[in-house]
Design an enzyme around this catalytic site. Structure first.
Site, PDB file in Angstrom:
ATOM      1  CE  LYS A 144       6.075  -0.874  22.900  1.00 35.03           C
ATOM      2  NZ  LYS A 144       7.337  -1.134  23.304  1.00 35.03           N
TER       3      LYS A 144
ATOM      4  CE1 TYR B  97       1.407  -7.066 -11.434  1.00 33.57           C
ATOM      5  CE2 TYR B  97       0.655  -7.010  -9.094  1.00 33.57           C
ATOM      6  CZ  TYR B  97       0.703  -6.457 -10.599  1.00 33.57           C
ATOM      7  OH  TYR B  97       0.050  -5.216 -10.417  1.00 33.57           O
TER       8      TYR B  97
END
Length: 398
Positions: A60, A288
């Site tokens: 999955k 940043y």
């Protein structure tokens, strides 16, 4: 007043191969999947099992980020007998790729449209409540088909599943639907990775009690399964007719105390290229927010990978990567598409060099477990976090 901009026509190359890049060179960042390691892990897990016990490979979430179709083909070739996924869409992807092995859906399916899709794609659903039985029975009766289904008992996970003490009644209701065929009965452990087996043993006792009650009523389930990766590695008596193994196939251990059970090899590596190298002056801020300030003149490399690719931003200023077999620190805030590393201690670093974020590089080995520990999470989350704009490149060391 209106404006019209004529599209610029770009003439295609006379030879299309003139503009093709090699499989590795054209990528700024990528995920490598070691097929031979994956198949060796399958064989090593199978060696733990009794001859009658089947291996169901859990693929999955795009095979935990490894690429579902390629992983499915590899694990089936190595000896897995069936596959488990979470959604109908995941199952359809496998069928469209030509995979014919039995595919079980671990998640719940609740609408007539979904049931019709299951029947068309020959996917095997999990039943957890009586409402599903009514819908499934009606749709399959209309389609004049018989559908294999799996019954899930909740023995203590408190997630999907009918309560274990109602198991007999639920199974009897499924058996009354002539168009449904029970393929297996199963449950799921909540604490199989815990060194203390108390809760796991309680769940096992409940599972066995539910099965014993069914047998006392004359019904003998065709297949029983309970063990995930942790239970498969920890206790052979938990294997029953089938084990559902995910993480261990990808070369990681569900818990530290299980690392001596079988030698596994990580399958996934994450790599990226250096896009620029430059020197910044002492006192310069990086990225940043200037979360990092250079204490001295610093040689930095900008690497073409970021949080949009699955590198957690919370690893900013904590991450270490490997370059030329040496660990170097990541500095400044990790950005959407790039991150910066301090390469002051490595001479003559060049644009285009490869940085290893997860995987082996010389004597260095960085794992998803390393990231998980730093972030206070689990390796499953790390593996599933690498985005699809990172191409999956299959390699083999055989």
């Amino acid at each position: 007043m209106t404006f019209s901009i004529e599209p610029k026509i770009i003439n295609p190359p006379k030879n299309r191969h003139d503009y093709q890049l090699s499989e590795v060179i054209r990528y700024r960042a990528w995920v490598e999947i070691d097929r031979s390691a994956l198949q060796q892990n399958v064989r090593k897990v199978k060696a733990l099992l009794a001859p009658k016990t089947e291996l169901m490979a859990v693929i999955k979430a795009d095979a935990y980020g490894h690429g579902a179709v390629k992983v499915a083909n590899s694990v089936l070739e190595a000896g897995a007998q069936s596959l488990a996924i979470a959604t109908i869409g995941e199952g359809i992807e496998l069928r469209e790729a030509g995979i014919v092995a039995p595919i079980m859906i671990l998640g719940a399916v609740n609408t007539p449209e979904e049931v019709a899709a299951l029947a068309h794609w020959q996917l095997q659903p999990t039943l957890v409540q009586i409402e599903q039985v009514r819908i499934f029975a009606a749709v399959m009766r209309r389609l004049e088909q018989r559908l294999p289904v799996h019954i899930k008992l909740d023995t203590g996970m408190s997630r999907l599943g009918t309560p274990w003490h109602n198991g007999t009644k639920f199974v009897e209701q499924v058996l009354e639907a002539p168009n449904l065929k029970i393929a297996s009965i199963y449950s799921h452990f909540a604490t199989a990775d815990d060194p203390n087996p108390e809760i796991m043993q309680l769940q096992r006792q409940r599972f066995q009690q539910a099965i014993a009650e069914l047998k006392s009523k004359g019904y003998h389930p065709p297949c029983l399964h309970l063990a995930n990766s942790a239970a498969t590695l920890s206790d052979r008596s938990l294997h029953y007719d089938r084990v559902r193994v995910g993480l261990a196939l990808y070369g990681l251990y569900p818990a530290d105390h299980l690392t001596d059970k079988v030698p596994l090899q990580p399958v996934l590596q994450v790599k990226a290229r250096i896009a620029q190298v430059k020197t910044i002056a002492a006192g310069s801020g990086v990225s940043y927010g200037h979360q990092y300030i250079a204490a001295k003149d610093t040689r930095i490399a900008v690497v073409g990978i970021g949080y949009a690719d699955g590198i957690p931003r919370n690893l900013s200023n904590r991450l270490k990567v490997s370059l030329r077999g040496r660990l170097v620190p990541q500095i400044g805030a990790i950005t959407m598409d790039q991150l910066m590393i301090d390469v002051s201690e490595i001479p003559e670093v060049k644009t285009g060099e490869i940085v290893t974020l997860i995987g082996k590089d010389g004597l260095q080995c960085i794992t998803a477990d390393d990231w998980a520990r730093d972030l206070g999470t689990i390796s499953w989350e790390i593996l599933c976090g690498f985005k699809h704009r990172l191409p999956r490149i299959t390699i083999s060391n055989e």
